[in-house]
Design an enzyme around this catalytic site. Structure first.
Site, mmCIF file in Angstrom:
data_model
loop_
_atom_site.group_PDB
_atom_site.id
_atom_site.type_symbol
_atom_site.label_atom_id
_atom_site.label_comp_id
_atom_site.label_asym_id
_atom_site.label_seq_id
_atom_site.Cartn_x
_atom_site.Cartn_y
_atom_site.Cartn_z
ATOM 1 N N ASP A 1 4.323 -1.227 -3.688
ATOM 2 C CA ASP A 1 4.723 -1.325 -2.694
ATOM 3 C C ASP A 1 6.073 -1.102 -1.618
ATOM 4 O OD1 ASP A 1 3.824 0.194 0.688
ATOM 5 O OD2 ASP A 1 1.479 -0.789 0.183
ATOM 6 N N ASP B 1 -1.016 6.332 4.525
ATOM 7 C CA ASP B 1 -2.257 4.881 5.011
ATOM 8 C C ASP B 1 -3.265 6.323 5.293
ATOM 9 O OD1 ASP B 1 -1.339 3.006 3.136
ATOM 10 O OD2 ASP B 1 -0.672 2.530 5.079
HETATM 11 C C1 DGJ Z 1 0.615 -0.426 2.905
HETATM 12 C C2 DGJ Z 1 0.048 0.453 1.713
HETATM 13 O O1 DGJ Z 1 -0.038 1.700 2.053
HETATM 14 C C3 DGJ Z 1 -1.789 0.563 1.601
HETATM 15 O O2 DGJ Z 1 -2.116 1.223 0.276
HETATM 16 C C4 DGJ Z 1 -2.226 -1.053 1.080
HETATM 17 O O3 DGJ Z 1 -0.966 -1.181 -0.429
HETATM 18 C C5 DGJ Z 1 -1.018 -2.367 2.655
HETATM 19 N N1 DGJ Z 1 0.260 -2.357 2.274
HETATM 20 C C6 DGJ Z 1 -1.134 -3.740 1.306
HETATM 21 O O4 DGJ Z 1 -1.227 -4.064 2.472
#
Ligand code: DGJ
Length: 726
Positions: A476, A546
């Protein structure tokens, strides 16, 4: 593939369907043609010697033309061409003139790699021929080698530039594009992806007007806002007809893509590193490589363009065992638990995954340091024993007998001010001395241009991956860059840091994918904030957004498909009501939309009803049966969710014996129309059987009359699995 005529000094590059022609005149490398394939021959007359001056000076010793009025392959700043240059150099004496003239060229079989950068590759030398044209400034001895890699069968030409300082003093590269394109007309539409967090890669299309149209990122990432590609089309171009000229940059940091119709109604377009946040000091004898630009041409609309990029990126950019293998059905813990899990809860979820045929459980954010929220611990990649008293091993040992693999989340490039890493190395983050740092999501960015930082990250991740318990990593990146600096870097090299950061990231990733070849890496940046070709070289799939709402995903996935293949788009069935939008959506619509090449769930399976559990089992089996065909299949956009009350697409397997077609109703109107939609890509004479109803259709019927769509409820959908009758 590559022809050179020594009498007319013409280069002709031919792929299966298009040609690209250049010519040397008065030492300048001119662009003559890019379009439908031409037979090999003399195309000199394409060059127009109009000599329009219009206040543009004529270069001494150059009779035939005014530089400002000719199509150039790699235009420079400082002489008669007053349009945007591809290359701008600050010389040792502070002047910024560079005048590149042809010196020589070579042609070689195969495709060289680009040092330190991701690039399209070949599996054998016959797949590509590479032309390198050497240009040099006679005064400063700044040299540019233009690389043209022709992958004829893929209908792809890739380009990049190597700049070498063969002079005696240091120079600064102020601007160095990967590729530049001069067209002799201005009637174009431009298509782009625009968006934001949770609304990535929407499609926008409009006519190009006079002026400079710029798509870019200066955010330290390719970003949610624009995507590093440029698509120019004829005004009438559709999915299936018309000219398309498209280029994608294989890079994850700051970029620019520009198209500018000029005073004589010609158009100059280019793509490369964003010069607003870049310069590079080149000492005598040093060289610099730009990222690679990948270009294709289609005379049959956007669909062919997408197919060319999809095939290339899936088979000659993505690497590793998961390039070709079906991806596991995974369940990600984020929307199931957020930070609120412990060993007990994960074990319950794991047991449930076992009952439901789920193959991989991913522990998302929250397993390390003392991370109960997003305000601490990034950088301390050590298990939080409060939550997982038996470590990762405790979960692994629970899942193993159930036949479930374990995945884990990292955000390696970041550090929380409240972390041991920060307390030990407060100087390791991007930083401009004496200026307070901005935090985003309570975190700072580590300076990956520093070797010691990359080494620390390698060791931290290798310690976890080296246990052999981890089958998958979600990587991430949750904020953009500010205060880009490093007090130890001299002032005249400060603007190198962002690019050096990406060179550091790429080398770290290269070490990890080499040393842990069995691990499936998925990239993520608050969803799709770095959905780019650069990271696809290391990680074959990306968390697309997301926003896991199936209806919102329609546009996001449709827009993403312009350039990127289904195998790269990670999509999950999430809970209803959806956590981002609160939309209530039928389970089957959530599944139908999530059926891409990388499929999973983003929900707590222990909370599902018995009926939903049956659906998870059944749909998981559908993915297991057809996921590989979907990921390797040819994708057709049939209805644009940006436009109407519905979305539709189909995927056809490589041998065209299978087609999975999907239709989603996004808006119900009174007395709705008699909806039907036509498929594409089938064998006209073959008979296809609908797996669910047993109905039989001929390919030509499906492609010309189509399928009836008896849908009445908002957010309902239908999916047809059509198999060729034996
Ligand atoms: C952002 C990601 O896109 C989510 O899927 C998740 O992993 C969160 N971060 C966790 O902090």
């Amino acid at each position: 593939m590559i022809f050179f005529d020594k009498d007319t000094l013409q280069f002709q590059l031919n792929t299966k369907s298009f040609s690209y022609v250049m010519q040397v005149r008065d030492g300048f490398l001119l662009h003559l043609y890019w379009g439908e394939k031409l037979s090999q021959g003399d195309h000199s007359y394409f060059f127009r010697e109009q000599g329009r001056a219009a206040f543009s000076p004529r270069l001494e010793g150059c009779r035939g033309f005014i530089l400002d009025d000719v199509p150039l392959e790699y235009p420079c700043w400082g002489r008669g061409d007053l349009r945007t240059p591809a290359l701008e150099i600050e010389n040792t004496d502070g002047s910024n003139i560079v005048d590149l003239r042809y010196v020589s060229h070579t042609v070689q079989a195969g495709k060289p790699g680009i040092p330190g950068l991701p690039a399209v590759y070949v599996e054998n030398e016959n797949e590509c021929e590479t032309l390198v044209i050497r240009l040099q400034d006679a005064y400063s001895k700044v040299t540019a080698e233009l690389y043209y890699c022709v992958m004829a069968d893929y209908d792809i030409l890739t380009r990049y530039t190597r700049i070498i300082n063969e002079g005696e003093g240091s120079v600064q590269i102020r601007r160095a594009m990967s590729a530049s394109f001069d067209f002799d007309k201005a009637e174009f539409d431009i298509l782009s992806n625009y968006g934001t967090h949770c609304r990535e890669r929407q499609i926008e299309r409009h006519a190009l007007k006079h002026g400079r149209f710029i798509l870019s990122s200066r955010r330290g990432a390719s970003s949610h806002v624009h995507n590093p590609f440029m698509i120019l089309t004829s005004p009438e171009t559709s999915e299936t007809a018309g000219d398309v000229f498209a280029t994608v940059l294989v890079y994850s940091g700051n970029f620019v893509a520009e198209a500018a119709p000029g005073q004589f109604d010609s158009t100059r377009a280019m793509i490369g590193l964003n010069p607003e946040e870049f310069s590079w000091k080149l000492n005598p004898g040093e060289d610099f490589y730009t990222p690679e630009a990948v270009q294709t041409y289609s005379s049959t609309g956007l669909e062919t363009m997408s197919h060319n990029f999809h095939t290339l990126f899936r088979t000659r950019l993505a690497r590793g065992i998961y390039r070709d293998a079906r991806r596991p059905v995974l369940l990600n813990s984020w929307e199931a638990c957020y930070f609120g899990f412990d060993e007990e809860r994960l074990k319950k979820i794991g047991t449930c995954c076992g009952d439901l045929g789920i193959e991989l459980l991913v522990i998302d954010d929250g397993w390390f340091g003392k991370r109960d929220s997003d305000n601490c611990s990034l950088g301390d990649w050590v298990v939080d024993k409060r939550k997982l008293p038996n470590g990762i091993e405790g979960i692994y040992n629970h899942l193993k007998p159930l036949g479930i693999d374990l995945g884990i989340w990292f955000e390696p490039e970041m550090v929380s001010p409240d972390s041991d890493l920060y307390r030990n190395h407060p100087d390791w983050c991007l930083d401009i001395a004496d200026i307070p740092r901005s935090e985003g999501r309570n975190q700072l960015i580590l300076d990956l241009s520093r070797k010691e930082v990359c080494d620390y990250l390698y060791d931290s991740l290798a310690a976890v991956l080296g246990t052999g318990m981890i089958a998958y990593v979600k990587w991430d990146f949750n904020r953009n860059m500010t205060e880009v600096g490093n007090p130890n870097v001299p002032a005249d090299q400060k603007r190198e840091i962002t690019h050096r950061y990406y060179l550091g990231l790429y080398s770290l990733l290269e070490r990890l994918v080499t040393d842990f070849p069995k691990v499936l890496f998925e990239s993520c940046s608050g969803g799709g904030g770095r959905f780019d070709a650069g990271l696809l070289y290391y990680m074959p799939q990306v968390w697309t957004s997301d926003n896991s709402d199936a209806i919102e995903r329609l546009r996001i996935q449709h827009g993403t498909s312009l350039v990127y293949p289904l195998s790269a788009m990670s999509a999950h069935v999430s809970a209803s009501p959806n956590h981002q939008t609160e939309h209530v959506t039928p389970f089957m619509t959530r599944f139908n939309v999530a059926l891409t090449g990388s499929f999973g769930y983003e929900l707590d399976p222990t909370q599902l009803s018995d009926e939903e559990k049956q659906l998870v089992l059944a749909t998981g089996n559908t993915f297991k049966s057809y996921g590989e065909a979907v990921s390797k299949g040819t994708y057709y956009r049939l209805r644009d969710p940006h436009g109407g009350d519905h979305a539709a697409w189909c995927v056809v397997s490589e041998d065209r014996s299978l087609c999975i077609a999907t239709f989603v109703l996004t808006h119900v109107r009174m007395y709705g129309r008699n909806e039907r939609f036509c498929l594409r890509g089938l064998k006209p004479d073959a008979v296809y059987v609908d797996k669910n109803s047993g109905a039989e259709y001929r390919g030509d019927q499906l492609m010309n009359f189509g399928l009836h769509v008896p849908l009445a409820l908002e957010f309902s959908s239908l999916q047809w699995i059509l198999e060729e009758k034996a």
